[in-house]
Design an enzyme around this catalytic site. Structure first.
Site, PDB file in Angstrom:
ATOM      1  CE  LYS A  54       4.218  -5.118  -2.597  1.00 31.31           C
ATOM      2  NZ  LYS A  54       3.654  -4.293  -1.273  1.00 31.31           N
ATOM      3  CD  GLN A  98       1.226  -2.798   1.236  1.00 30.24           C
ATOM      4  OE1 GLN A  98       2.799  -3.799   0.841  1.00 30.24           O
ATOM      5  NE2 GLN A  98       0.747  -2.728  -0.134  1.00 30.24           N
ATOM      6  CG  ASP A 121       9.526  -0.741   0.748  1.00 30.78           C
ATOM      7  OD1 ASP A 121       8.881  -0.715  -0.441  1.00 30.78           O
ATOM      8  OD2 ASP A 121       8.342  -0.844   1.485  1.00 30.78           O
TER       9      ASP A 121
HETATM   10  N1  LIG Z   1       5.872  -0.368   2.281  1.00 32.26           N
HETATM   11  C1  LIG Z   1       5.417  -0.598   0.771  1.00 32.26           C
HETATM   12  N2  LIG Z   1       6.157  -0.555  -0.673  1.00 32.26           N
HETATM   13  C2  LIG Z   1       5.262  -0.908  -1.588  1.00 32.26           C
HETATM   14  O1  LIG Z   1       5.928  -1.076  -2.692  1.00 32.26           O
HETATM   15  C3  LIG Z   1       3.745  -0.716  -1.968  1.00 32.26           C
HETATM   16  C4  LIG Z   1       3.162  -0.404  -0.505  1.00 32.26           C
HETATM   17  N3  LIG Z   1       3.575  -0.393   0.324  1.00 32.26           N
HETATM   18  N4  LIG Z   1       1.876   0.321   0.120  1.00 32.26           N
HETATM   19  C5  LIG Z   1       1.468  -0.026  -1.539  1.00 32.26           C
HETATM   20  C6  LIG Z   1       1.480   0.173  -2.813  1.00 32.26           C
HETATM   21  C7  LIG Z   1       1.041  -0.003  -4.371  1.00 32.26           C
HETATM   22  N5  LIG Z   1       1.869  -1.048  -4.798  1.00 32.26           N
HETATM   23  C8  LIG Z   1       1.528  -1.785  -5.992  1.00 32.26           C
HETATM   24  C9  LIG Z   1       2.567  -2.856  -6.448  1.00 32.26           C
HETATM   25  C10 LIG Z   1       1.992  -3.515  -7.696  1.00 32.26           C
HETATM   26  C11 LIG Z   1       0.938  -2.719  -8.755  1.00 32.26           C
HETATM   27  C12 LIG Z   1       0.714  -3.655  -9.506  1.00 32.26           C
HETATM   28  O2  LIG Z   1       1.304  -5.116 -10.041  1.00 32.26           O
HETATM   29  N6  LIG Z   1      -0.322  -2.822 -10.825  1.00 32.26           N
HETATM   30  C13 LIG Z   1      -0.604  -3.711 -11.735  1.00 32.26           C
HETATM   31  C14 LIG Z   1      -2.329  -4.386 -11.414  1.00 32.26           C
HETATM   32  C15 LIG Z   1      -2.802  -3.628 -10.858  1.00 32.26           C
HETATM   33  C16 LIG Z   1      -4.333  -3.901 -10.489  1.00 32.26           C
HETATM   34  O3  LIG Z   1      -5.071  -4.996 -11.029  1.00 32.26           O
HETATM   35  O4  LIG Z   1      -4.503  -3.591  -9.208  1.00 32.26           O
HETATM   36  C17 LIG Z   1      -0.735  -2.799 -13.126  1.00 32.26           C
HETATM   37  O5  LIG Z   1      -0.579  -1.816 -12.597  1.00 32.26           O
HETATM   38  O6  LIG Z   1      -0.711  -3.083 -13.538  1.00 32.26           O
HETATM   39  C18 LIG Z   1       0.321  -1.749  -7.757  1.00 32.26           C
HETATM   40  C19 LIG Z   1       0.527  -1.546  -7.028  1.00 32.26           C
HETATM   41  C20 LIG Z   1       2.642  -0.668  -4.498  1.00 32.26           C
HETATM   42  N7  LIG Z   1       3.114  -0.265  -2.788  1.00 32.26           N
END
Ligand SMILES: Nc1nc(=O)c2c([nH]1)NC[C@@H]1CN(c3ccc(C(=O)N[C@@H](CCC(=O)O)C(=O)O)cc3)C=[N+]21
Length: 290
Positions: A54, A98, A121
């Site tokens: 991020k 987070q 968020d």
């Molecule tokens: N307050 C809060 N807001 C969030 O938005 C939040 C959070 N907490 N806690 C954790 C989760 C998880 N999350 C992700 C973001 C990007 C990918 C992402 O880019 N994934 C890629 C790569 C996955 C990898 O290789 O690990 C994909 O799906 O292609 C995944 C999961 C945002 N979160």
């Protein structure tokens, strides 16, 4: 027939580029860059990776990134005091704490403390209520990213049967609200739904956000349906979604995991930060161009 693969990674790259242009325009008008503060409590390795990516994406879009890493034993009062400081800081347009937080901290209290105008968020009850009642809201990143992919695949969503699996505040509920806003006929299903496949089978649009690897079976899918797989499950076989891989033989279009919804979540976070910055500073940001 085999499904068209919806390239979330490519769509997210385009969105990040448009947000970058918007951020440059904001900076010219406001004399400062949009700013995003990310707060991480504890050292969960997966969370740590997300926070780092991020931060990088924020800088790449021409925004300021403020990272706050607190130890796992941080008490609620300390975290709430940090949120208060970020609320009061004019350089901060967006605040993301987070999740999940350590068990000794009341997540709801922390979310409720964030200034709704900085709640990128979209988890604050004020933003959830604004979305539900059709007012301008900051909308949760993952479901808004799903909707962008859906609108790209389906310019005409009105009247379609949409089924959401999962009822979380983070994905399922706001997803249902967004699909309703697009005039879909929305069915919300969840762990207590009876004969879930009978509902899923009706879906022109299916959004799966249950967190169970391969939960949705190929036989449940209506031929030609558009399937959005929100699941990111770590298994011995690597990252897998909530939809069985062979569902692509039946669906009309489907998002992959990884490379589908995940990259959209971060791109929309940047979008929301730009939108929040524009609203806070009274600088026009063309949201329809994003
Ligand atoms: N307050 C809060 N807001 C969030 O938005 C939040 C959070 N907490 N806690 C954790 C989760 C998880 N999350 C992700 C973001 C990007 C990918 C992402 O880019 N994934 C890629 C790569 C996955 C990898 O290789 O690990 C994909 O799906 O292609 C995944 C999961 C945002 N979160």
């Amino acid at each position: 027939m085999t499904a068209r693969i919806i390239d979330g990674k490519a769509f997210a790259a385009g969105l990040r580029a448009r947000v970058g242009e918007g951020a440059a325009g904001f900076a010219r008008a406001a004399g400062r860059k949009p700013g995003l503060a990310v707060v991480l409590v504890g050292e969960d390795p997966a969370s740590s990776v997300y926070v780092r990516s991020k931060g990088k994406a924020t800088l790449a879009a021409g925004m300021e990134s403020f990272e706050h890493r607190l130890p796992a034993d941080t008490d609620s009062a300390t975290l709430l005091a940090l949120v208060d400081r970020l609320n009061a800081d004019d350089a901060v347009d967006g605040i993301l704490v987070q999740l999940p937080l350590p068990a000794h901290i009341d997540e709801r209290a922390v979310i409720a403390r964030i200034d709704p105008a900085k709640d990128v968020d979209g988890f604050h009850p004020v933003n959830a209520g604004r979305l539900a009642t059709g007012l301008d809201a900051l909308v949760p990143c993952t479901p808004l990213g799903c909707l962008m992919l859906l609108k790209d695949a389906h310019p005409h969503l009105a009247g379609l049967e949409a089924v959401v699996i999962g009822r979380s505040n983070i994905v399922g509920k706001p997803m249902g609200q967004l699909l309703l806003r697009e005039s879909c006929t929305v069915t919300m299903t969840h762990s207590r739904t009876r004969d879930i496949f009978a509902h899923v089978r009706q879906a022109d649009i299916l959004v799966a956000a249950v967190g169970i690897p391969g939960f949705v079976q190929k036989e449940w899918i209506k031929p030609g349906a558009t399937v959005i797989d929100v699941g990111i499950n770590r298994t011995d076989a690597g990252l897998v979604g909530d939809v069985a891989a062979d569902a692509a033989e039946v669906a009309g279009a489907i998002t992959p995991v990884p490379g589908g919804v995940g990259p959209m979540t971060i791109a929309v976070l940047l979008r929301n930060t730009l939108v929040a910055a524009g609203r806070r500073a009274g600088v026009a940001v063309d949201e329809s161009a994003l």
